[in-house]
Design an enzyme around this catalytic site. Structure first.
Site, PDB file in Angstrom:
ATOM      1  N   SER A 201       0.697   8.623   2.418  1.00  0.00           N
ATOM      2  CA  SER A 201       1.346   7.622   3.239  1.00  0.00           C
ATOM      3  C   SER A 201       2.710   7.246   2.668  1.00  0.00           C
ATOM      4  CB  SER A 201       0.420   6.416   3.375  1.00  0.00           C
ATOM      5  OG  SER A 201       0.692   5.707   4.532  1.00  0.00           O
ATOM      6  N   ASP A 305      -4.080  11.145  13.260  1.00  0.00           N
ATOM      7  CA  ASP A 305      -3.487  10.020  12.541  1.00  0.00           C
ATOM      8  C   ASP A 305      -2.637   9.215  13.517  1.00  0.00           C
ATOM      9  OD1 ASP A 305      -2.211   8.269  10.812  1.00  0.00           O
ATOM     10  OD2 ASP A 305      -1.908   9.781   9.245  1.00  0.00           O
ATOM     11  N   HIS A 336      -5.891   8.629   9.357  1.00  0.00           N
ATOM     12  CA  HIS A 336      -5.057   8.440   8.160  1.00  0.00           C
ATOM     13  C   HIS A 336      -5.959   8.447   6.921  1.00  0.00           C
ATOM     14  CE1 HIS A 336      -1.140   7.469   6.561  1.00  0.00           C
ATOM     15  NE2 HIS A 336      -1.560   6.362   5.984  1.00  0.00           N
TER      16      HIS A 336
END
Length: 655
Positions: A201, A305, A336
């Site tokens: 991320s 995601d 995610h």
């Protein structure tokens, strides 16, 4: 695909022999055959030969920037765990803003320190697993976060320089100190200078940004669910997802630093709610700088995601491919989620060999293995020599009118010149509501479906849609959604775990130390039986039809042409399923509404979708996309969140 570059200099560890222990088990020779005849070539692999407690220390590295405006340059904290050896070691680095505010990994681990401020607990398994194998791990606090000075600027120069400066220090090009202020200067003679950056991320985004600088010493990056363009995280072709970078800056600063108010003001001024591309966003777009990347790239992304959307992977991969950067990819069905939590044993093994090759120079064959691995069904993976998204051909499909207003066909043949469709923007609805009941017309969307496919059809890559639209008001937002209509069992990416469930059992990966546990809770796939799957989506503000940098006034009733992107996909639509295209207004699950939602008329002759089809138009014809059809069988709804969550850090920022 190009071969991987060797590290800049051979680490001394390779010369001592300890890490050249071979792990391949020889096969038994056939009776009467020479003893060596049936033995496979052993694979070199670094071994856990460093059993002593690692050296744990903090070095404060001078970034050369003064983000908080106090008249002195900022220092960022680099917490280090390294083997007790006189031989120099390569570095695995995770630079993050989340080490104190929000945590890392499925268990939200934070950094911990002893009473004297020395680092003890290192989040994630990297230090536990790799330090005994001759690597050093360095966890960097980005400027403005945890123990680092300065201010968070969410993807800007401060963020990227925080990590780049540490690489420069490891290579003798920047200064580090043994204290946050003052202190004695310290060097990094224990390091070879060769660095591999990894992170999920926000952390992976920093890896992308640092690689795009071309900094010497960075040998590889492993971005997981990472951003390549911050504009596309907060905006999309002129529309807003409803969140802003200043809010994230305040969070990672543990509630905000008063001295950083001016930085947040600049973030707000540079990120207008109307969705225009500004210099702030351009500075935070790493894709144009892919030509600078000299590190190899091992990318991982969830095809479902909805936080860091797949366009982030797709446009970065395309740019890397254009510049022949050595690359590898895993694409999962999860949302995610870190691969440590959806394919753990294979991930640790692959990552181990990846770093051995990139940072230790081991000829272990990983560069000759399939470059792409794609999850087709829960825990079922398909490998290919290179990702087919690089060779899929853009193929045009056209929406055509049907017998019922609002329901039409999708075919390779263009619509008649006078063909029209329309919808009325209802911001209370979203893509999940639109996709349901495909055999029934709805005033909130126009739906076009193909005939049942005669053969499997694979989409791999980034598509786009071109529309000719006439709004009834002076503002209009558009959404386009691709849907695979047909039954399937898939990961439950809309569930709480985004495709995984955390179990009560644990497994251990490396050496546990006091205050630094190497054991993590196991996970398993969660599945859902569905009758349709959303394959790709895209959004745009029609007022940006001339330029993403500047809105243009819309005259009600006048037609406007606009092309906007669809999210990157890798999806096989099975034979017997239908491909659907939805064109509508505000997707309430993702984007904000225009000032005056109204009716939008579509000129179907001037509307087409370009899809990255493996095999191109020939594959489309074989699948039967030259035969238009309308209507589909009723489907069970796919569950939808009330609102998407932006949670780069494992916390939530409702968009």
């Amino acid at each position: 695909m190009p071969t991987f570059a060797s590290p800049r200099r051979a680490p001394a560890l390779l010369l001592c022999g300890a890490l050249l222990a071979l792990t391949a088990t020889p096969a038994l020779a056939a009776p009467g055959a020479p003893a060596d005849a049936a033995r496979p070539a052993p694979e070199p692999r670094s071994q856990p030969v460093f059993a002593d407690e690692p050296v744990r220390e903090t070095v404060w590295v001078d970034t050369g920037l003064d983000g908080d405006g106090d008249g002195t340059t900022d220092r960022v904290a680099a917490d280090i765990a390294r083997p007790r050896t006189d031989a120099p070691t390569p570095v695995i680095m995770d630079a993050s803003p989340y080490y104190s505010c929000c945590g890392r990994g499925n268990e939200n681990e934070l950094k911990t320190y002893d009473d004297e401020g020395r680092p003890v607990g290192f989040p994630l398994f990297y230090d536990n697993y790799f330090v005994p194998r001759g690597y050093s791990t360095v966890l960097v606090d980005l400027a403005g976060t945890n123990r680092a000075q300065g201010c968070a600027d969410v993807g800007g120069a401060s963020d990227v320089t925080s990590a780049k400066a540490v690489i420069d220090w490891l290579n003798g090009r920047a200064k580090g100190y043994d204290a946050a202020t003052g202190g004695a200067e310290v060097g990094a003679g224990w390091s070879t200078g060769d660095v591999g950056m990894i992170g999920k991320s926000y952390d992976g985004t920093i890896a992308n940004g640092v690689a795009a600088t071309g900094v010497e010493g960075l040998r590889t990056i492993v971005p997981i669910g990472a951003i390549s363009s911050w504009y596309d995280y907060y905006r999309s072709d002129g529309v807003s997802f409803g969140a802003d970078p200043s809010g994230l800056a305040e969070t990672v600063e543990d509630g905000g630093r008063p001295e950083c108010a001016a930085v947040k003001q600049r973030l707000d001024e540079g990120a207008p709610a109307n969705g225009d591309v500004t210099p702030l966003w351009t500075e935070r777009d790493h894709v144009p700088d892919a030509a600078n990347v000299t590190a190899s790239v091992f990318a991982v992304h969830g095809l479902n995601d909805l936080n860091v959307k797949t366009i982030q992977f797709g446009q970065w991969w395309d740019a890397l491919a254009a510049h022949d950067v050595p690359r590898k990819v895993w694409l999962s069905q999860t949302g995610h989620v870190d691969p440590f939590d959806f394919r753990r044993a294979e991930w640790v093994d692959t990552l181990h060999r990846w770093f051995d090759h990139a940072l230790l120079g081991m000829d272990n064959g990983i560069d000759a293995e399939p470059a792409a691995s794609v999850e087709r069904a829960p825990d079922e993976w398909s490998d290919e020599p290179s990702w087919s998204g690089e060779t899929a051909a853009p193929t045009a499909l056209h929406p055509v009118p049907g017998e019922t207003d609002g329901l039409g066909g999708l075919t390779s043949a263009p619509a008649p010149a006078d063909a029209r469709a329309s919808f009325t923007d209802d911001p209370r609805q979203d893509e999940y509501a639109w996709a349901q009941q495909p055999d029934q017309a709805s005033p909130a969307r126009s739906l076009f479906t193909s005939a049942p496919l005669q053969e499997d059809l694979r989409l791999a890559g980034t598509g786009s849609i071109s529309v000719t639209a006439s709004p009834s008001t002076s503002s209009a937002h558009l959404s386009a959604v691709l849907v695979d209509y047909g039954p399937a069992t898939t990961r439950d990416h809309l569930g709480d775990g985004e495709g995984i469930r955390t179990l009560e059992t644990e497994s251990c990966w490396g050496e546990s130390r006091d205050g630094d546990d190497a054991c993590y809770r196991d996970t398993e796939a969660t599945t859902a039986d569905v009758d349709y799957r959303i394959v790709s989506r895209g959004w745009a503000d029609l007022a940006n039809h001339e330029s993403l940098e500047q809105e243009s006034p819309l005259t009600p009733g006048d037609p406007h042409e606009m092309t906007f992107r669809l999210s990157t996909a890798d999806h096989v639509i099975p034979a017997g399923h239908r491909l659907g295209l939805i064109i509508a207004g505000t997707d309430g699950a993702f984007i904000t509404a225009p000032d005056e939602p109204g009716r939008v008329d579509l000129d179907l002759a001037g509307t087409a979708v370009s899809l990255p089809i493996v095999g191109g138009s020939g594959a489309a014809v074989k699948a039967g996309l030259d035969a238009p059809a309308t209507g589909t069988a009723a489907v069970r709804p796919e569950r939808a969140p009330a609102r998407p969550e932006i949670h780069l850090n494992g916390g939530s920022f409702t968009g």
